[in-house]
Structures are given as C-alpha cells and as structure tokens.
Write a protein that holds these residues in place. Sequence first.
Motif, mmCIF file in Angstrom:
data_model
loop_
_atom_site.group_PDB
_atom_site.id
_atom_site.type_symbol
_atom_site.label_atom_id
_atom_site.label_comp_id
_atom_site.label_asym_id
_atom_site.label_seq_id
_atom_site.Cartn_x
_atom_site.Cartn_y
_atom_site.Cartn_z
ATOM 1 N N ARG A 1 52.132 7.723 -37.287
ATOM 2 C CA ARG A 1 52.746 6.687 -36.447
ATOM 3 C C ARG A 1 54.187 7.010 -36.067
ATOM 4 N NH1 ARG A 1 51.834 0.438 -37.353
ATOM 5 N NH2 ARG A 1 53.172 0.595 -35.513
ATOM 6 N N SER B 1 45.345 1.961 -30.546
ATOM 7 C CA SER B 1 45.855 0.609 -30.788
ATOM 8 C C SER B 1 46.898 0.234 -29.738
ATOM 9 C CB SER B 1 46.455 0.501 -32.193
ATOM 10 O OG SER B 1 47.609 1.318 -32.335
ATOM 11 N N GLN B 2 47.628 1.226 -29.240
ATOM 12 C CA GLN B 2 48.558 0.984 -28.135
ATOM 13 C C GLN B 2 47.808 0.889 -26.810
ATOM 14 O OE1 GLN B 2 52.356 3.264 -28.166
ATOM 15 N NE2 GLN B 2 51.506 4.290 -29.946
ATOM 16 N N THR C 1 47.542 7.035 -25.469
ATOM 17 C CA THR C 1 47.929 5.667 -25.123
ATOM 18 C C THR C 1 47.478 5.291 -23.711
ATOM 19 O OG1 THR C 1 50.072 6.451 -24.326
ATOM 20 C CG2 THR C 1 49.944 5.757 -26.634
ATOM 21 N N SER D 1 42.148 0.931 -43.649
ATOM 22 C CA SER D 1 42.619 1.604 -42.445
ATOM 23 C C SER D 1 43.488 2.802 -42.785
ATOM 24 C CB SER D 1 43.412 0.626 -41.571
ATOM 25 O OG SER D 1 42.596 -0.447 -41.158
ATOM 26 N N PRO E 1 43.392 6.340 -34.129
ATOM 27 C CA PRO E 1 43.462 4.873 -34.091
ATOM 28 C C PRO E 1 44.844 4.365 -33.714
ATOM 29 C CG PRO E 1 43.398 5.662 -36.364
ATOM 30 C CD PRO E 1 43.132 6.850 -35.494
#
Length: 244
Positions: free
Chosen positions: A32, A102-103, A77, A11, A98
């Motif tokens: 991030r 993911s959120q 998001t 990832s 990603p």
Amino acid sequence: MNSTEIEKKSSSDLVRQGQQNWQGREEWFFNRKHTDTYELWYEGRYKRAEVWQKKIMEQLIGKDKRVKTLLEFGCGTTHFTRWWKQIGIEASGGDISPFMLSQALHLFDGDLVMADSHFMPFKDHSFDALAFVTTFEYYKDPVKVLREAARVGKYGIMMGMMNKTTPKFIRRRTQQLFGLNPFYVTATFYTPKTLTELVHKALKGRDYTIEWTMTGLPKWFPVQQWNQSYGDFFALYIRLNDVE
C-alpha cells in the motif's frame, strides 16, 4: 477477536500470501505504501508523457474498426481503463492487486475482476481486444499471458510498454540499485524487436500482423513520435487476422 478484526486479518494474510507466492517474488503492487500514491504519478511530471502514450495507442487500435469492447489486464487503479471510453471503446478491467482494485472501485464505473493474467477467468473471445498498459513488464511467464490474451481477445492485443532502449533505462536501474525506485525491481524491459520475438513464440501458427510506434522523446527533439526503437515508451498492436 470480533468479525471486523477477523476480516482484516484474513485480508492481510491474503495479501501477504500473494506477495510471497505470486510469481515467487514480492511485487510492489501488493504494498500500500506504493499503490496509494499510484494515481499521483500522472498528475505531475508524467502528465505530458501520458498524453503522448494515449495518442499513439489510439492511433494503432483505432485502425482496427472491429474493436468495440476491450479488457485491460493489470488495470491497477484504472487510470488508463477510464480513458478507453473517450475513444469509443467499452472497457473492463482486471488486476491481481486488491489494493489497486480497492481504489479502482471508486474511480471506474465499469466491470472489474480480481484475477491472475496467466489464468483469465473468461470464455474464448469474451472481448474484442485485450490491453496491457505498463503492466506486461511484470509477468514472469509472458508467453503464457500472451496466449491467454489471444484466447480471450478476439481481434487483437494492445500493448503499451516502457522501452528498454532509452537513456532512462540506466537511470531506472541506478535508482533500483540504491533502493530509490521499487517499481522497477521486478520489471523486465522490452524493445519492439524483443517483444515481437516473444509474440512470434506465443502465437506460433496464428495469422496476425504487428504494428508499433514510439514516443517518449526529449521535449527539445524535433519530433515526438517515430518508428525508431529509441524512446521511453512504445505502443504495439497485434491484429489477429484468422477470426471472423
């Protein structure tokens, strides 16, 4: 190395590759440190701005009664994607990050896809409309993205944009110069005029009409929405007239 470690390594390699290769530059939405706090932007000082941004987008797309389904690309998001349902539009989301998605998985109960907006993985006219909300500014080949949007969205394209003609433009670039705002490093800012010119280039030969309106004016200003090119944010709707 166990399977979990292998999965994490794969990832991180994928994200690193995206940073280096997607559009040939590093983008903040592959980091991030920035994506984890994205939702907080709209819960503080930008809350009032968000109210007006939604208001003017609803005004424009609401005039096109053909639009019942929508794909928002660069959904992040799904902060805005979750809102379309409130105005009677069934929305799906797409993004290349990603970390953002993911959120989104925990915040949005609709369909999501991880894909590049330059190559949307959908058949022609899969949705009634396409939407880009404060994301179109980050495409290196905006003409290609507009053509994809007009292919996948049958009736129209909704644009929510940070405006270039605003005092905050100077602040944005000053912050960028001193490394204080990573969000605008790779952004290209438009005005309604320059975006309209881009649309004409992308959709040459198509029958369409364009309508836009502006907000993001100072709180003390006598109006909060107008059809002048000065302000922080504008909504622009491209209505495609050559489809039934």
